[in-house]
Motif scaffolding. Structure first.
Motif, PDB file in Angstrom:
ATOM      1  N   THR A 175     -13.689  -4.290   4.659  1.00  0.00           N
ATOM      2  CA  THR A 175     -12.843  -4.125   5.838  1.00  0.00           C
ATOM      3  C   THR A 175     -13.631  -3.539   6.999  1.00  0.00           C
ATOM      4  O   THR A 175     -13.263  -3.725   8.157  1.00  0.00           O
ATOM      5  CB  THR A 175     -11.648  -3.197   5.544  1.00  0.00           C
ATOM      6  OG1 THR A 175     -12.137  -1.886   5.203  1.00  0.00           O
ATOM      7  CG2 THR A 175     -10.804  -3.734   4.395  1.00  0.00           C
ATOM      8  N   HIS A 176     -14.728  -2.803   6.705  1.00  0.00           N
ATOM      9  CA  HIS A 176     -15.506  -2.136   7.731  1.00  0.00           C
ATOM     10  C   HIS A 176     -17.002  -2.265   7.439  1.00  0.00           C
ATOM     11  O   HIS A 176     -17.406  -2.382   6.275  1.00  0.00           O
ATOM     12  CB  HIS A 176     -15.120  -0.656   7.829  1.00  0.00           C
ATOM     13  CG  HIS A 176     -13.741  -0.427   8.356  1.00  0.00           C
ATOM     14  ND1 HIS A 176     -12.611  -0.672   7.607  1.00  0.00           N
ATOM     15  CD2 HIS A 176     -13.306   0.015   9.575  1.00  0.00           C
ATOM     16  CE1 HIS A 176     -11.540  -0.390   8.339  1.00  0.00           C
ATOM     17  NE2 HIS A 176     -11.932   0.026   9.518  1.00  0.00           N
ATOM     18  N   VAL A 177     -17.792  -2.215   8.499  1.00  0.00           N
ATOM     19  CA  VAL A 177     -19.240  -2.377   8.376  1.00  0.00           C
ATOM     20  C   VAL A 177     -19.937  -1.298   9.204  1.00  0.00           C
ATOM     21  O   VAL A 177     -19.422  -0.856  10.236  1.00  0.00           O
ATOM     22  CB  VAL A 177     -19.674  -3.800   8.825  1.00  0.00           C
ATOM     23  CG1 VAL A 177     -19.285  -4.072  10.270  1.00  0.00           C
ATOM     24  CG2 VAL A 177     -21.163  -4.026   8.609  1.00  0.00           C
ATOM     25  N   VAL A 178     -21.120  -0.881   8.729  1.00  0.00           N
ATOM     26  CA  VAL A 178     -21.942   0.116   9.433  1.00  0.00           C
ATOM     27  C   VAL A 178     -23.355  -0.447   9.585  1.00  0.00           C
ATOM     28  O   VAL A 178     -23.967  -0.869   8.599  1.00  0.00           O
ATOM     29  CB  VAL A 178     -21.995   1.453   8.669  1.00  0.00           C
ATOM     30  CG1 VAL A 178     -22.937   2.430   9.362  1.00  0.00           C
ATOM     31  CG2 VAL A 178     -20.603   2.050   8.535  1.00  0.00           C
ATOM     32  N   ASP A 179     -23.856  -0.445  10.797  1.00  0.00           N
ATOM     33  CA  ASP A 179     -25.234  -0.854  11.070  1.00  0.00           C
ATOM     34  C   ASP A 179     -26.167   0.282  10.635  1.00  0.00           C
ATOM     35  O   ASP A 179     -26.140   1.369  11.208  1.00  0.00           O
ATOM     36  CB  ASP A 179     -25.390  -1.129  12.569  1.00  0.00           C
ATOM     37  CG  ASP A 179     -26.790  -1.605  12.948  1.00  0.00           C
ATOM     38  OD1 ASP A 179     -27.695  -1.571  12.092  1.00  0.00           O
ATOM     39  OD2 ASP A 179     -26.974  -1.993  14.114  1.00  0.00           O
ATOM     40  N   ILE A 180     -26.980   0.044   9.614  1.00  0.00           N
ATOM     41  CA  ILE A 180     -27.881   1.094   9.112  1.00  0.00           C
ATOM     42  C   ILE A 180     -29.342   0.805   9.438  1.00  0.00           C
ATOM     43  O   ILE A 180     -30.244   1.427   8.870  1.00  0.00           O
ATOM     44  CB  ILE A 180     -27.706   1.301   7.594  1.00  0.00           C
ATOM     45  CG1 ILE A 180     -28.144   0.055   6.812  1.00  0.00           C
ATOM     46  CG2 ILE A 180     -26.273   1.700   7.250  1.00  0.00           C
ATOM     47  CD1 ILE A 180     -28.398   0.319   5.335  1.00  0.00           C
ATOM     48  N   THR A 181     -29.590  -0.122  10.354  1.00  0.00           N
ATOM     49  CA  THR A 181     -30.961  -0.513  10.670  1.00  0.00           C
ATOM     50  C   THR A 181     -31.815   0.686  11.068  1.00  0.00           C
ATOM     51  O   THR A 181     -32.970   0.809  10.647  1.00  0.00           O
ATOM     52  CB  THR A 181     -30.964  -1.552  11.807  1.00  0.00           C
ATOM     53  OG1 THR A 181     -30.104  -2.652  11.448  1.00  0.00           O
ATOM     54  CG2 THR A 181     -32.367  -2.075  12.064  1.00  0.00           C
ATOM     55  N   SER A 182     -31.247   1.601  11.857  1.00  0.00           N
ATOM     56  CA  SER A 182     -32.016   2.741  12.370  1.00  0.00           C
ATOM     57  C   SER A 182     -32.425   3.720  11.282  1.00  0.00           C
ATOM     58  O   SER A 182     -33.354   4.518  11.476  1.00  0.00           O
ATOM     59  CB  SER A 182     -31.217   3.476  13.451  1.00  0.00           C
ATOM     60  OG  SER A 182     -30.050   4.070  12.895  1.00  0.00           O
ATOM     61  N   VAL A 183     -31.743   3.686  10.143  1.00  0.00           N
ATOM     62  CA  VAL A 183     -32.067   4.614   9.050  1.00  0.00           C
ATOM     63  C   VAL A 183     -32.497   3.859   7.787  1.00  0.00           C
ATOM     64  O   VAL A 183     -32.518   4.421   6.694  1.00  0.00           O
ATOM     65  CB  VAL A 183     -30.868   5.540   8.726  1.00  0.00           C
ATOM     66  CG1 VAL A 183     -30.615   6.510   9.874  1.00  0.00           C
ATOM     67  CG2 VAL A 183     -29.609   4.735   8.409  1.00  0.00           C
ATOM     68  N   ALA A 184     -32.860   2.594   7.945  1.00  0.00           N
ATOM     69  CA  ALA A 184     -33.232   1.779   6.778  1.00  0.00           C
ATOM     70  C   ALA A 184     -34.442   2.341   6.050  1.00  0.00           C
ATOM     71  O   ALA A 184     -34.495   2.361   4.811  1.00  0.00           O
ATOM     72  CB  ALA A 184     -33.480   0.336   7.205  1.00  0.00           C
ATOM     73  N   ASP A 185     -35.445   2.820   6.796  1.00  0.00           N
ATOM     74  CA  ASP A 185     -36.634   3.386   6.142  1.00  0.00           C
ATOM     75  C   ASP A 185     -36.273   4.655   5.374  1.00  0.00           C
ATOM     76  O   ASP A 185     -36.797   4.908   4.279  1.00  0.00           O
ATOM     77  CB  ASP A 185     -37.720   3.684   7.168  1.00  0.00           C
ATOM     78  CG  ASP A 185     -38.378   2.422   7.701  1.00  0.00           C
ATOM     79  OD1 ASP A 185     -38.248   1.368   7.049  1.00  0.00           O
ATOM     80  OD2 ASP A 185     -39.011   2.488   8.773  1.00  0.00           O
ATOM     81  N   GLN A 186     -35.375   5.454   5.939  1.00  0.00           N
ATOM     82  CA  GLN A 186     -34.890   6.653   5.256  1.00  0.00           C
ATOM     83  C   GLN A 186     -34.227   6.272   3.934  1.00  0.00           C
ATOM     84  O   GLN A 186     -34.472   6.878   2.889  1.00  0.00           O
ATOM     85  CB  GLN A 186     -33.851   7.346   6.146  1.00  0.00           C
ATOM     86  CG  GLN A 186     -34.177   8.762   6.549  1.00  0.00           C
ATOM     87  CD  GLN A 186     -33.096   9.342   7.431  1.00  0.00           C
ATOM     88  OE1 GLN A 186     -32.781   8.794   8.483  1.00  0.00           O
ATOM     89  NE2 GLN A 186     -32.531  10.438   7.007  1.00  0.00           N
ATOM     90  N   LYS A 187     -33.369   5.257   3.993  1.00  0.00           N
ATOM     91  CA  LYS A 187     -32.665   4.833   2.780  1.00  0.00           C
ATOM     92  C   LYS A 187     -33.650   4.264   1.762  1.00  0.00           C
ATOM     93  O   LYS A 187     -33.548   4.566   0.560  1.00  0.00           O
ATOM     94  CB  LYS A 187     -31.595   3.785   3.119  1.00  0.00           C
ATOM     95  CG  LYS A 187     -30.913   3.221   1.878  1.00  0.00           C
ATOM     96  CD  LYS A 187     -29.710   2.352   2.182  1.00  0.00           C
ATOM     97  CE  LYS A 187     -29.128   1.778   0.901  1.00  0.00           C
ATOM     98  NZ  LYS A 187     -27.837   1.082   1.089  1.00  0.00           N
ATOM     99  N   ARG A 188     -34.602   3.472   2.228  1.00  0.00           N
ATOM    100  CA  ARG A 188     -35.577   2.879   1.305  1.00  0.00           C
ATOM    101  C   ARG A 188     -36.355   3.981   0.577  1.00  0.00           C
ATOM    102  O   ARG A 188     -36.546   3.925  -0.640  1.00  0.00           O
ATOM    103  CB  ARG A 188     -36.532   1.956   2.059  1.00  0.00           C
ATOM    104  CG  ARG A 188     -37.467   1.153   1.154  1.00  0.00           C
ATOM    105  CD  ARG A 188     -38.397   0.286   1.986  1.00  0.00           C
ATOM    106  NE  ARG A 188     -37.660  -0.646   2.822  1.00  0.00           N
ATOM    107  CZ  ARG A 188     -37.240  -1.843   2.423  1.00  0.00           C
ATOM    108  NH1 ARG A 188     -37.485  -2.240   1.191  1.00  0.00           N
ATOM    109  NH2 ARG A 188     -36.591  -2.624   3.256  1.00  0.00           N
ATOM    110  N   ASN A 189     -36.809   4.985   1.312  1.00  0.00           N
ATOM    111  CA  ASN A 189     -37.546   6.077   0.688  1.00  0.00           C
ATOM    112  C   ASN A 189     -36.656   6.869  -0.275  1.00  0.00           C
ATOM    113  O   ASN A 189     -37.141   7.369  -1.299  1.00  0.00           O
ATOM    114  CB  ASN A 189     -38.105   6.999   1.766  1.00  0.00           C
ATOM    115  CG  ASN A 189     -39.252   6.368   2.529  1.00  0.00           C
ATOM    116  OD1 ASN A 189     -39.956   5.513   2.000  1.00  0.00           O
ATOM    117  ND2 ASN A 189     -39.436   6.774   3.779  1.00  0.00           N
ATOM    118  N   ALA A 190     -35.368   6.965   0.050  1.00  0.00           N
ATOM    119  CA  ALA A 190     -34.443   7.656  -0.847  1.00  0.00           C
ATOM    120  C   ALA A 190     -34.244   6.864  -2.142  1.00  0.00           C
ATOM    121  O   ALA A 190     -34.195   7.441  -3.234  1.00  0.00           O
ATOM    122  CB  ALA A 190     -33.109   7.886  -0.149  1.00  0.00           C
ATOM    123  N   VAL A 191     -34.133   5.541  -2.025  1.00  0.00           N
ATOM    124  CA  VAL A 191     -34.024   4.708  -3.239  1.00  0.00           C
ATOM    125  C   VAL A 191     -35.270   4.889  -4.097  1.00  0.00           C
ATOM    126  O   VAL A 191     -35.189   4.986  -5.332  1.00  0.00           O
ATOM    127  CB  VAL A 191     -33.815   3.228  -2.876  1.00  0.00           C
ATOM    128  CG1 VAL A 191     -33.866   2.356  -4.139  1.00  0.00           C
ATOM    129  CG2 VAL A 191     -32.478   3.015  -2.164  1.00  0.00           C
TER     130      VAL A 191
END
Length: 241
Positions: A175-191
């Motif tokens: 129902t909703h979407v969030v653009d995470i492009t600006s924090v994608a590197d942060q998320k990748r490093n967290a994974v």
């Protein structure tokens, strides 16, 4: 009728219903305090890590790890503590400063109980979140959907404003979407912090493949990655469509 043509409704017939509406952009500014419920270490990072990173810049985020993360006893001794440390490191990279709450339910064998519901209700009462992130109710992993349903039973009687279901193993009706492009590197490093899980699956490519696909919902050519949610209120949190 030409081959491939769509038949028109006959007189007296109604137009068939359309498909699922496209998800709209989630207004992150309406979040004041956020609770993230994770069945296992890594679920929170893969499912909503980008959104967590965006929210944690401005508000308090509290994570709850429901199971002990020991791989249902099939992984080496000490795995539970190792995975908890990996989750702590991942959340720190995402900007979360509050210590994770560990409930230590059995991994792979979660069973709803009055004790679990009471502990979750107390966390909600103490922290007073207005948003709560939970795995999708129809997720393929038994721990995920059981924890989602048990959590929903608690949330149904709460003052929480939004319940945001996130996807892990099973795509959900967004129902909703969030653009995470600006924090994608942060998320990748967290994974990448979740080294134990990464021994058993290519979760980096799987996660970002899904996030790349979900970016189609954001009306911007600059968007490369997005996360989606099925957003519900406590009154309709059991709805799956």
């Amino acid at each position: 009728m030409a081959e491939g043509a769509t038949p028109s409704p006959q007189a007296g017939e109604s137009e068939p219903q359309g498909g699922t509406p496209l998800p709209v952009m989630l207004d992150l500014a309406s979040a004041r305090r956020v609770l993230v419920i994770a069945p296992h270490p890594d679920d929170e990072t893969m499912g909503c890590g980008g959104t967590i990173a965006l929210l944690a810049k401005h508000i308090e985020v509290q994570a709850v790890l429901v199971t002990n993360g020991d791989g249902a006893g099939e992984l080496p001794p000490g795995t539970s503590e190792t995975r908890k440390a990996e989750m702590t490191a991942a959340l720190q990279l995402l900007g979360v400063t509050r210590p994770t709450i560990f409930l230590d339910e059995p991994d792979g064998h979660f069973a709803d109980s009055p004790a679990f519901r009471a502990r979750l209700a107390k966390i909600i009462e103490d922290f007073q979140p207005n948003w709560v992130f939970v795995p999708w109710l129809l997720d393929s992993h038994p721990d995920h959907w059981r924890i989602a349903r048990a959590s929903c039973a608690v949330l149904a009687g709460s003052n929480v404003e939004k319940i945001l279901y996130y996807e892990i193993w099973t795509p959900l009706p967004a129902t909703h979407v969030v653009d995470i492009t600006s924090v994608a590197d942060q998320k990748r490093n967290a994974v990448l912090c979740h080294a134990t899980a990464l021994k058993y699956g290519n979760y980096v490519e799987a996660t970002f493949g899904l996030n790349a696909y979900r970016s189609i919902y954001v009306p911007s050519r600059e968007t490369r990655y997005a996360e989606v949610f099925a957003v519900r209120t406590p009154a309709d949190c059991t709805r799956t469509a």
